[in-house]
Scaffold this active site. Structure first.
Site, PDB file in Angstrom:
ATOM      1  N   TYR A 162       0.810  -1.541  -0.387  1.00  0.00           N
ATOM      2  CA  TYR A 162      -0.050  -0.205   0.102  1.00  0.00           C
ATOM      3  C   TYR A 162       0.767   1.411  -0.089  1.00  0.00           C
ATOM      4  O   TYR A 162       0.185   2.398  -0.014  1.00  0.00           O
ATOM      5  CB  TYR A 162      -0.933   0.244   1.589  1.00  0.00           C
ATOM      6  CG  TYR A 162      -1.943  -0.641   0.753  1.00  0.00           C
ATOM      7  CD1 TYR A 162      -1.875  -1.567  -0.008  1.00  0.00           C
ATOM      8  CD2 TYR A 162      -3.036  -1.029   1.907  1.00  0.00           C
ATOM      9  CE1 TYR A 162      -3.185  -2.648   0.058  1.00  0.00           C
ATOM     10  CE2 TYR A 162      -4.761  -1.463   2.004  1.00  0.00           C
ATOM     11  CZ  TYR A 162      -4.389  -2.865   0.745  1.00  0.00           C
ATOM     12  OH  TYR A 162      -5.747  -3.864   0.647  1.00  0.00           O
ATOM     13  N   ASP A 172      -3.066 -17.999   1.692  1.00  0.00           N
ATOM     14  CA  ASP A 172      -4.661 -18.277   1.270  1.00  0.00           C
ATOM     15  C   ASP A 172      -5.064 -19.713   2.163  1.00  0.00           C
ATOM     16  O   ASP A 172      -5.642 -19.597   2.875  1.00  0.00           O
ATOM     17  CB  ASP A 172      -4.019 -19.183  -0.149  1.00  0.00           C
ATOM     18  CG  ASP A 172      -2.865 -19.766   0.266  1.00  0.00           C
ATOM     19  OD1 ASP A 172      -1.815 -20.072   0.944  1.00  0.00           O
ATOM     20  OD2 ASP A 172      -2.905 -20.591  -0.854  1.00  0.00           O
ATOM     21  N   LYS A 180       3.441 -15.402   2.811  1.00  0.00           N
ATOM     22  CA  LYS A 180       3.119 -16.200   1.569  1.00  0.00           C
ATOM     23  C   LYS A 180       4.571 -15.911   1.240  1.00  0.00           C
ATOM     24  O   LYS A 180       4.994 -15.987  -0.034  1.00  0.00           O
ATOM     25  CB  LYS A 180       2.308 -15.589   0.283  1.00  0.00           C
ATOM     26  CG  LYS A 180       2.229 -16.473  -0.715  1.00  0.00           C
ATOM     27  CD  LYS A 180       0.988 -17.401  -1.154  1.00  0.00           C
ATOM     28  CE  LYS A 180       1.224 -18.449  -2.097  1.00  0.00           C
ATOM     29  NZ  LYS A 180       0.518 -19.074  -1.926  1.00  0.00           N
ATOM     30  N   ASP A 223      -5.613  -6.853   5.525  1.00  0.00           N
ATOM     31  CA  ASP A 223      -6.744  -5.996   5.479  1.00  0.00           C
ATOM     32  C   ASP A 223      -7.926  -6.998   4.667  1.00  0.00           C
ATOM     33  O   ASP A 223      -8.971  -7.025   4.921  1.00  0.00           O
ATOM     34  CB  ASP A 223      -5.819  -5.043   3.472  1.00  0.00           C
ATOM     35  CG  ASP A 223      -7.346  -4.541   3.718  1.00  0.00           C
ATOM     36  OD1 ASP A 223      -8.736  -3.874   4.249  1.00  0.00           O
ATOM     37  OD2 ASP A 223      -7.469  -3.652   2.396  1.00  0.00           O
ATOM     38  N   ASP A 242     -11.488  -8.828   6.961  1.00  0.00           N
ATOM     39  CA  ASP A 242     -12.802  -8.153   6.058  1.00  0.00           C
ATOM     40  C   ASP A 242     -12.374  -9.457   6.699  1.00  0.00           C
ATOM     41  O   ASP A 242     -14.730  -9.993   6.567  1.00  0.00           O
ATOM     42  CB  ASP A 242     -13.003  -7.472   5.024  1.00  0.00           C
ATOM     43  CG  ASP A 242     -12.977  -6.244   4.922  1.00  0.00           C
ATOM     44  OD1 ASP A 242     -12.730  -5.702   6.033  1.00  0.00           O
ATOM     45  OD2 ASP A 242     -13.825  -5.877   3.612  1.00  0.00           O
TER      46      ASP A 242
HETATM   47  C1  IPM Z   1      -9.835  -1.279   6.511  1.00  0.00           C
HETATM   48  C2  IPM Z   1      -9.633  -0.017   5.126  1.00  0.00           C
HETATM   49  C3  IPM Z   1      -9.154   0.690   4.195  1.00  0.00           C
HETATM   50  C4  IPM Z   1      -7.693   0.385   3.994  1.00  0.00           C
HETATM   51  C5  IPM Z   1      -9.828   1.820   2.673  1.00  0.00           C
HETATM   52  C6  IPM Z   1     -10.754   2.800   3.021  1.00  0.00           C
HETATM   53  C7  IPM Z   1      -8.472   2.790   2.091  1.00  0.00           C
HETATM   54  O1  IPM Z   1     -10.566  -1.194   4.470  1.00  0.00           O
HETATM   55  O2  IPM Z   1      -8.992   0.139   7.095  1.00  0.00           O
HETATM   56  O3  IPM Z   1      -9.616  -1.912   5.946  1.00  0.00           O
HETATM   57  O4  IPM Z   1      -7.450  -0.713   2.623  1.00  0.00           O
HETATM   58  O5  IPM Z   1      -6.702  -0.782   4.500  1.00  0.00           O
HETATM   59 MG    MG Z   2     -10.437  -2.799   4.402  1.00  0.00          MG
END
Ligand code: IPM
Ligand code: MG
Length: 379
Positions: A146, A230, A197, A254, A258
């Site tokens: 990133y 993975d 990985k 990231d 989720d």
């Molecule tokens: C998170 C979000 C952010 C990230 C975005 C909004 C840039 O998805 O905090 O996980 O990717 O870090």
């Molecule tokens: Mg995120």
């Protein structure tokens, strides 16, 4: 009595999408803790995003930058959504969330994943998979792909476009976040799983070797395992109970966080803390935010779940104010309202009454009042 110099400064920045709606509720919770529990903090609200951009030409205007610069803790709502299109890319980049993480060097991003039994009916995973899930993902937040250079989009001689980014990690970047993971594990079930990985990526080879070296040198009392990313994704939905602390790089964290949200029932429930280095006065800058992001599809409707943001306040009480009793109190209040059946749309079982964002805030505040009332009765 606390004098002002000892006050913890908190900047409250709702931002965009559902950010302002959910943050309005966690702001009420912060006010409650100041008024009822004597929390030594001063709150300063500031704007971020399209509204200040239209007024000042900056998504992050001076006043907001100042509030965040001087703050010990930032309570952040969300950024992103269709309104971002109304802001030129350069202006957006200048005040982006990634820019803030980098500006304050918030390298350790803690995302706790706790399954709530009351949500078993609305969760996408089976109750027997969710039962007892309690782990923390520590995502490295200021490096990796990133932030890596070179990055860009170029046009090749044959007219095709080529986008490129750079994944990279240095010894220090790996060791400081791994250290955070080992230290946290020692306060929990003493297990760290490092995710990489290393069968493909050089960055991951270095990652794994540095984690192993640090473990051998300073943390050999902690149980350390490794998973490829993975496999980790699969294990999080197959058997999430196995994890205590999981540490990984920026992009893997990231994605996995989720994914792990489903092991807590809903993305709307997940809080996070992003911590900077500890300075010579023992202070540590921190940004607290729900993991869910701006959710443009429901923004402005007043139906978003504020619990991710409210539970982020619990992390703030625990990590910035060192008031773990008050953090427990708030987490208990959230558990109480969920057990009593309070649901926003994202966590509602079929047929359940759906509370608005504000009603969920009310419910948590009532639960807090009740606990304090009971304490007084017993005093
Ligand atoms: C998170 C979000 C952010 C990230 C975005 C909004 C840039 O998805 O905090 O996980 O990717 O870090
Ligand atoms: Mg995120």
């Amino acid at each position: 009595m606390n004098n002002r110099a000892n006050m913890v400064k908190v900047a409250v920045v709702g931002g965009e999408g559902i950010g302002p709606e959910v943050t309005a509720q966690s702001h009420r919770i912060l006010n409650w803790f100041v008024a009822k529990r004597g929390e030594p903090m001063t709150l300063r609200e500031a704007q971020y995003g399209l509204i200040p951009y239209l007024a000042t030409g900056k998504v992050l205007p001076e006043d907001t930058a100042e509030a965040m610069d001087e703050a010990d803790a930032i309570l952040w709502g969300a950024t992103g959504g269709p309104e971002t299109k109304e802001v030129p890319a350069a202006a957006r980049k200048a005040g982006s969330l990634l820019g803030l993480r980098s500006r304050y060097d918030l390298y350790a991003n803690l995302r706790p994943v706790v399954a709530n039994a009351a949500l078993a009916g609305s969760a996408p995973l089976k109750p027997e998979v969710l039962n007892g899930v309690d782990f923390v993902i520590i995502r490295e937040l200021t490096s990796g792909i990133y932030f890596g250079e070179p990055r860009g989009i170029e046009t090749l001689p044959d007219g095709q476009r080529r986008g490129f980014n750079t994944e990279q990690y240095t010894t220090n970047q790996i060791r400081r976040v791994a250290r955070a993971a080992f230290e946290l594990a020692r306060t929990r079930r003493n297990k760290v799983c490092s995710v990489d990985k290393a069968n493909v990526l050089e960055t991951s080879v270095v990652w794994r070797e540095e984690v192993i070296a640090l473990h051998r040198e300073e943390f050999s009392d902690v149980e350390l395992t490794h998973l490829y990313v993975d496999n980790a994704a699969m294990q999080i939905v197959r058997a999430p109970r196995q994890f205590d602390v999981m540490v990984t790089g920026n992009i893997f964290g990231d994605i996995l966080s989720d994914c792990a949200a489903m092991a807590s029932g809903s993305l709307g429930m997940l809080p996070s803390a992003s911590l900077g280095p500890i300075d010579r006065f023992g202070r540590r800058k921190a940004l607290y935010e729900p993991v869910h992001g701006s959710a443009p599809d429901i923004a402005g409707k007043g139906i978003a779940n504020p619990l991710g943001s409210i539970l982020s306040v619990a992390m703030l009480l625990r990590l910035t104010l060192n008031r773990s009793e008050d953090a427990d109190l708030l987490e208990k209040a959230v558990a109480t309202v969920l057990a009593a059946g309070a649901r926003t749309a994202d966590i509602a079982e079929p047929g359940a009454k759906k509370l608005t964002t504000t009603e969920m805030g009310d419910a948590v505040l009532n639960a807090l009042d009740e606990v304090v009332g009971k304490e007084k009765e017993h005093a």
